[in-house]
Design an enzyme around this catalytic site. Sequence first.
Site, PDB file in Angstrom:
ATOM      1  N   HIS A  35       4.463 -32.757 -14.406  1.00  0.00           N
ATOM      2  CA  HIS A  35       3.510 -31.914 -15.128  1.00  0.00           C
ATOM      3  C   HIS A  35       4.073 -30.519 -15.407  1.00  0.00           C
ATOM      4  CE1 HIS A  35       2.264 -30.549 -11.013  1.00  0.00           C
ATOM      5  NE2 HIS A  35       2.139 -29.398 -11.649  1.00  0.00           N
TER       6      HIS A  35
ATOM      7  N   ASP B  42       4.385 -38.197 -10.823  1.00  0.00           N
ATOM      8  CA  ASP B  42       4.478 -36.768 -11.125  1.00  0.00           C
ATOM      9  C   ASP B  42       5.821 -36.183 -10.703  1.00  0.00           C
ATOM     10  OD1 ASP B  42       3.500 -34.418 -12.240  1.00  0.00           O
ATOM     11  OD2 ASP B  42       2.713 -33.692 -10.332  1.00  0.00           O
TER      12      ASP B  42
ATOM     13  N   SER C 100       4.533 -25.626  -7.813  1.00  0.00           N
ATOM     14  CA  SER C 100       4.653 -27.007  -8.249  1.00  0.00           C
ATOM     15  C   SER C 100       6.105 -27.424  -8.412  1.00  0.00           C
ATOM     16  CB  SER C 100       3.942 -27.180  -9.589  1.00  0.00           C
ATOM     17  OG  SER C 100       4.021 -28.516 -10.023  1.00  0.00           O
TER      18      SER C 100
END
Length: 509
Positions: free
Chosen positions: A151, A181, A255
């Site tokens: 993402h 992901d 992230s």
Amino acid sequence: MSEEQNVTSKKITSKTRNRLVAAVASAAIAGAVGFSAISSGTVPVFAEPVKLDRPVQAPSFADVVDVVTPAVVSVRISGEAPETGTVATPFFDMPGFDNLPPNHPLRRFFDEFQRRDEQPRGPQQRRRTRPVAQGSGFFISGDGYIVTNNHVVEGGNQYTVVLEDGTELQADLIGKDPRTDLAVLKVKADREFTYVTWANDDAARVGDWVVAVGNPFGLGGTVTAGIVSARGREIGAGNYDDFLQIDAAVNQGNSGGPTFNLAGEVVGVNTAIFSPSGGNVGIAFAIPASLAKTVVEQLIEDGSVERGYMGVSIQEVTPQIAESLGLQDARGALINSANSGDPAARAGIQAGDVVIAVNGKTIAPPRELARTVAAIQPGTEIDVTVWRNGKSQDFSVTLTEMPDTDQVASAAPSAPSQDEGGQPASFGLTVAPADDGNGLVVTDVEPGSVAEENGIQPGDVIRAINSQPVTTAGDLKKAADAASSAGRGAVLLQVVRDDANRFVALPIG
């Protein structure tokens, strides 16, 4: 001096002497306790400060940080704006998060990836490049391969990696896997990079120390510490949920960054947080190293991930369903449907079977079936053990490659579970034969009945009870009597609604 004056002088001297003695004594006492307050305006007298001879040896992560920090990078992604109209920054959600309501606490915590810029662009601004995202990553090889989140890179076409010393390098996207992901970049540079290795996350225990390093809020090179709070977390992100939960502070921009154990090995890849406010509240989730390593290796080799595919949909085996099937424990994956022509159906597996093992490995929660099958290469023949008609049976299934749509062993919502209790054999249902002769159509459900409590609605079609086809209302009573004679406390109904199969356990008296 007269005698009278002399006497007065002696009295004054004696009085003064007594006051001086009292003052000295008071000062001595005050000095013992640390200060003096004989009268206003006097200066306090302090004792020696209290301190330890040796400092307490608290845990330090400095050695770990010194070694691993050079391998952690900031990842900056750029995209290209549309030629005309408004510009919208893409959403960078993990699989399964795109349908959550805006106020749901398990929204992505990287809010900057989700802001939309709705300012109109003039002709002179068409096709201009602009930054759209920023995250973290880490080197896993000396020649420049970097792991991050899917993402983070999704929607980008230019990738800039910022090293610990501020050096900026361009990178290519090698491959990405939305289902887990994960993504892999490759830096364009002729040099050797400091890199880290994967940990054996099976050895990670709840309570172990971990260190997260990343780029929160664009600050870069930020270190936080915590512990492993839980293992095997399912947070609704997809069929392969198996997250490590940690309480190290993780925020926007972390992230794709690594979580290390105290040996400096990557135990997980940070990917989500639970946060009602959008900020850190001490609940973060990391993709475990064992899963990440397998996916990353395939991405580097092929640019994509191949997964085994059975072609089934499944649901949880509740205690009531286990009771209705004669299973001793509530375990395994209940087959809702086996797609015609797909591997499971070709092998003879059918709706109502419960998969309890694959290649001898016990299947406990239903998502374990999805993870186990997906980890096996297409074309592989596997042994699948199912529970059917009160006994286990083995089937040989040759897996195919998973289609683009995520159909493999997708978990369907399980029927609401209810406590067992005495109920009539009709279960509060009014039924009529289906037009095609295949089952019973529910025409009415008695309010407060066991059927209503378990979610059965008018219009549902009951195809089978305890894997036996039903065509008349009397079949309900026969099935209940047979289950009762077998010592079971429930029957299992195969219910079809909107062309979707599900199984519902109804307790019997």
